[in-house]
Scaffold this motif. Sequence first.
Motif, PDB file in Angstrom:
ATOM      1  N   GLN A  10       1.357  -3.825   0.474  1.00  0.00           N
ATOM      2  CA  GLN A  10       0.380  -2.855   0.975  1.00  0.00           C
ATOM      3  C   GLN A  10       1.066  -1.665   1.630  1.00  0.00           C
ATOM      4  O   GLN A  10       0.637  -0.511   1.471  1.00  0.00           O
ATOM      5  CB  GLN A  10      -0.580  -3.533   1.949  1.00  0.00           C
ATOM      6  CG  GLN A  10      -1.503  -4.506   1.261  1.00  0.00           C
ATOM      7  CD  GLN A  10      -2.374  -5.263   2.244  1.00  0.00           C
ATOM      8  OE1 GLN A  10      -2.094  -5.276   3.448  1.00  0.00           O
ATOM      9  NE2 GLN A  10      -3.427  -5.898   1.730  1.00  0.00           N
ATOM     10  N   GLU A  11       2.158  -1.897   2.341  1.00  0.00           N
ATOM     11  CA  GLU A  11       2.888  -0.798   2.965  1.00  0.00           C
ATOM     12  C   GLU A  11       3.540   0.094   1.906  1.00  0.00           C
ATOM     13  O   GLU A  11       3.527   1.318   2.018  1.00  0.00           O
ATOM     14  CB  GLU A  11       3.946  -1.348   3.918  1.00  0.00           C
ATOM     15  CG  GLU A  11       3.365  -1.988   5.164  1.00  0.00           C
ATOM     16  CD  GLU A  11       4.431  -2.667   6.004  1.00  0.00           C
ATOM     17  OE1 GLU A  11       4.199  -2.809   7.214  1.00  0.00           O
ATOM     18  OE2 GLU A  11       5.480  -3.047   5.456  1.00  0.00           O
ATOM     19  N   ARG A  12       4.102  -0.541   0.874  1.00  0.00           N
ATOM     20  CA  ARG A  12       4.733   0.239  -0.198  1.00  0.00           C
ATOM     21  C   ARG A  12       3.710   1.097  -0.942  1.00  0.00           C
ATOM     22  O   ARG A  12       3.981   2.260  -1.257  1.00  0.00           O
ATOM     23  CB  ARG A  12       5.458  -0.678  -1.174  1.00  0.00           C
ATOM     24  CG  ARG A  12       6.714  -1.310  -0.587  1.00  0.00           C
ATOM     25  CD  ARG A  12       7.597  -1.943  -1.651  1.00  0.00           C
ATOM     26  NE  ARG A  12       6.901  -2.774  -2.603  1.00  0.00           N
ATOM     27  CZ  ARG A  12       6.774  -4.096  -2.522  1.00  0.00           C
ATOM     28  NH1 ARG A  12       7.298  -4.739  -1.493  1.00  0.00           N
ATOM     29  NH2 ARG A  12       6.135  -4.776  -3.448  1.00  0.00           N
ATOM     30  N   THR A  13       2.534   0.543  -1.259  1.00  0.00           N
ATOM     31  CA  THR A  13       1.512   1.331  -1.953  1.00  0.00           C
ATOM     32  C   THR A  13       0.991   2.455  -1.068  1.00  0.00           C
ATOM     33  O   THR A  13       0.712   3.546  -1.557  1.00  0.00           O
ATOM     34  CB  THR A  13       0.348   0.438  -2.419  1.00  0.00           C
ATOM     35  OG1 THR A  13      -0.189  -0.270  -1.310  1.00  0.00           O
ATOM     36  CG2 THR A  13       0.803  -0.531  -3.496  1.00  0.00           C
ATOM     37  N   ALA A  14       0.884   2.209   0.226  1.00  0.00           N
ATOM     38  CA  ALA A  14       0.431   3.248   1.146  1.00  0.00           C
ATOM     39  C   ALA A  14       1.454   4.384   1.204  1.00  0.00           C
ATOM     40  O   ALA A  14       1.085   5.573   1.191  1.00  0.00           O
ATOM     41  CB  ALA A  14       0.186   2.673   2.530  1.00  0.00           C
ATOM     42  N   LEU A  15       2.743   4.051   1.245  1.00  0.00           N
ATOM     43  CA  LEU A  15       3.795   5.065   1.255  1.00  0.00           C
ATOM     44  C   LEU A  15       3.792   5.859  -0.051  1.00  0.00           C
ATOM     45  O   LEU A  15       3.940   7.094  -0.041  1.00  0.00           O
ATOM     46  CB  LEU A  15       5.160   4.423   1.481  1.00  0.00           C
ATOM     47  CG  LEU A  15       5.473   3.951   2.900  1.00  0.00           C
ATOM     48  CD1 LEU A  15       6.788   3.179   2.939  1.00  0.00           C
ATOM     49  CD2 LEU A  15       5.525   5.126   3.846  1.00  0.00           C
ATOM     50  N   ALA A  16       3.643   5.164  -1.177  1.00  0.00           N
ATOM     51  CA  ALA A  16       3.605   5.846  -2.474  1.00  0.00           C
ATOM     52  C   ALA A  16       2.402   6.772  -2.560  1.00  0.00           C
ATOM     53  O   ALA A  16       2.500   7.907  -3.058  1.00  0.00           O
ATOM     54  CB  ALA A  16       3.580   4.826  -3.611  1.00  0.00           C
ATOM     55  N   ARG A  17       1.241   6.321  -2.074  1.00  0.00           N
ATOM     56  CA  ARG A  17       0.026   7.139  -2.092  1.00  0.00           C
ATOM     57  C   ARG A  17       0.216   8.383  -1.230  1.00  0.00           C
ATOM     58  O   ARG A  17      -0.161   9.492  -1.612  1.00  0.00           O
ATOM     59  CB  ARG A  17      -1.163   6.318  -1.590  1.00  0.00           C
ATOM     60  CG  ARG A  17      -2.498   6.956  -1.852  1.00  0.00           C
ATOM     61  CD  ARG A  17      -3.688   6.106  -1.402  1.00  0.00           C
ATOM     62  NE  ARG A  17      -3.578   4.681  -1.702  1.00  0.00           N
ATOM     63  CZ  ARG A  17      -3.409   3.715  -0.791  1.00  0.00           C
ATOM     64  NH1 ARG A  17      -3.337   4.021   0.488  1.00  0.00           N
ATOM     65  NH2 ARG A  17      -3.330   2.453  -1.145  1.00  0.00           N
ATOM     66  N   ALA A  18       0.837   8.219  -0.074  1.00  0.00           N
ATOM     67  CA  ALA A  18       1.068   9.352   0.824  1.00  0.00           C
ATOM     68  C   ALA A  18       2.038  10.352   0.192  1.00  0.00           C
ATOM     69  O   ALA A  18       1.829  11.579   0.280  1.00  0.00           O
ATOM     70  CB  ALA A  18       1.603   8.860   2.161  1.00  0.00           C
TER      71      ALA A  18
END
Length: 110
Positions: A10-18
Amino acid sequence: MTAYRAPDFQERTALARAAKQKALEQLRAKPKPSEAELAERKAAAAARDAAEAEQRLARAAEKQAAAEARAQAAIADRAAKAEAAIAPSKSDIERKAERDARYAARKARK
């Protein structure tokens, strides 16, 4: 000192989305080219295309000229070979007379 903790999914997808959102915002903030710039780019592209077409035509003309030159050389070579084959060869009597003349000249020099 705390140990390193690997980010979860979830943290990785949030960083990628940002990061993706930031890149899109930067792209949208980029100023659009003016009409003059677009016209200039189109003119430059047209000139470049015309130059490339001219170069292609020049290369094609060179290849054609080289092919014609090779064909003419081949025709001339075949004609020379045919002429040599048709030309009468010296008879045995003529070759003997030439050999005797060389022999007589050599004897005269001594």
